[in-house]
Design a protein around this motif. Structure first.
Motif, PDB file in Angstrom:
ATOM      1  N   UNK A  69       0.635  -0.784  -0.275  1.00 56.19           N
ATOM      2  CA  UNK A  69      -0.056   0.078   0.053  1.00 56.19           C
ATOM      3  C   UNK A  69       0.372   0.730  -0.037  1.00 56.19           C
ATOM      4  N   UNK A  70       2.267   0.483   0.439  1.00 62.28           N
ATOM      5  CA  UNK A  70       3.182   2.405   0.505  1.00 62.28           C
ATOM      6  C   UNK A  70       3.234   2.745  -1.301  1.00 62.28           C
ATOM      7  N   UNK A  89      -7.142  -8.666   6.599  1.00 63.89           N
ATOM      8  CA  UNK A  89      -7.088  -9.373   5.109  1.00 63.89           C
ATOM      9  C   UNK A  89      -8.078  -8.809   4.696  1.00 63.89           C
ATOM     10  N   UNK A  90      -9.284  -7.742   4.748  1.00 68.35           N
ATOM     11  CA  UNK A  90     -10.433  -7.196   4.440  1.00 68.35           C
ATOM     12  C   UNK A  90      -9.137  -5.941   3.003  1.00 68.35           C
ATOM     13  N   UNK A  91      -8.639  -5.290   3.852  1.00 66.19           N
ATOM     14  CA  UNK A  91      -8.185  -4.123   3.009  1.00 66.19           C
ATOM     15  C   UNK A  91      -6.527  -4.750   1.861  1.00 66.19           C
ATOM     16  N   UNK A  94      -8.572  -6.110  -0.852  1.00 72.16           N
ATOM     17  CA  UNK A  94      -9.468  -4.951  -1.536  1.00 72.16           C
ATOM     18  C   UNK A  94      -7.654  -4.478  -2.687  1.00 72.16           C
ATOM     19  N   UNK A  95      -6.956  -4.297  -1.719  1.00 69.13           N
ATOM     20  CA  UNK A  95      -5.601  -3.942  -2.917  1.00 69.13           C
ATOM     21  C   UNK A  95      -5.771  -4.508  -3.383  1.00 69.13           C
TER      22      UNK A  95
END
Length: 157
Positions: free
Chosen positions: A14-15, A62-64, A67-68
Motif C-alpha cells: 500500500x506504500x 485481510x479485507x483491506x 481489496x488492494x
C-alpha cells in the motif's frame, strides 16, 4: 538467447514505494511474458501488542489486503498481464518475502520498493528490502524510480 524471467513476484503493502515497484513489475512481466505474483504479507507481530485482540483486526487487515490486491490485479490485466496470482500471507514479512513465497511459487525475480525508513529506523529494525537482498535465492530488483526512471517528487529530500 536473452535471459527471461518466468515468475515475477512483487511485494505490495500500500506504500507509494511498493506502487512504483508494482507498476514496473507489470512492465517487466509483459516484456518477459511472465506470470506476476502479487504478494502481501500481513505482519501479525503488530497485533501482539493489542491486549483485546479478538481476530477483528486481522479480519480487517485481510479485507483491506484483498481489496488492494484486487485493484492491483485490475490494473495489471488492463495493462496486458495475462497470468497473475495473488498471495496473502501472515507473519514476519522479511522471511516470507525472501524465502517462503518465492520457494512455494518458483519465483525467479522479486521486485520491491525501496525502503521509506530513515537511517535510525534501519539500524533498529532493518528494512525488508535489505533483508530480501541478503537472503533471497533468486534475483532481486529494488525499485526507486517511476516508469520514466525519475525519482518521484514526494520522495525527494
Amino acid at each position: 538467447m536473452l535471459q527471461q524471467y518466468t515468475k515475477i513476484m512483487v511485494a505490495v503493502d500500500g506504500s507509494s514505494e511498493a506502487e512504483l515497484a508494482f507498476k514496473k513489475a507489470v512492465n517487466v512481466a509483459n516484456r518477459n511474458d511472465a506470470e506476476l505474483v502479487l504478494a502481501h504479507v500481513i505482519d501479525t507481530r503488530a497485533f501482539q501488542t493489542v491486549s483485546s485482540f479478538d481476530g477483528m483486526l486481522a479480519e480487517q487487515a485481510t479485507e483491506m489486503a484483498k481489496q488492494t490486491l484486487a485493484d492491483y490485479e485490475t490494473y495489471a490485466k488492463d495493462h496486458g498481464v495475462k497470468h497473475l496470482t495473488q498471495v496473502i500471507e501472515y507473519g514476519s514479512p522479511k522471511p516470507i518475502i525472501a524465502k517462503e513465497i518465492p520457494e512455494d511459487h518458483k519465483v525467479d525475480l522479486i521486485m520491491l520498493g525501496a525502503t521509506g525508513l530513515n537511517a535510525v529506523e534501519r539500524l533498529f529494525i532493518g528494512s525488508v528490502s535489505e533483508y530480501v537482498i541478503r537472503n533471497a535465492s533468486c534475483d532481486v530488483l529494488v525499485v526507486r524510480t517511476d516508469l520514466e526512471n525519475k525519482i518521484p517528487e514526494d520522495t525527494k529530500e
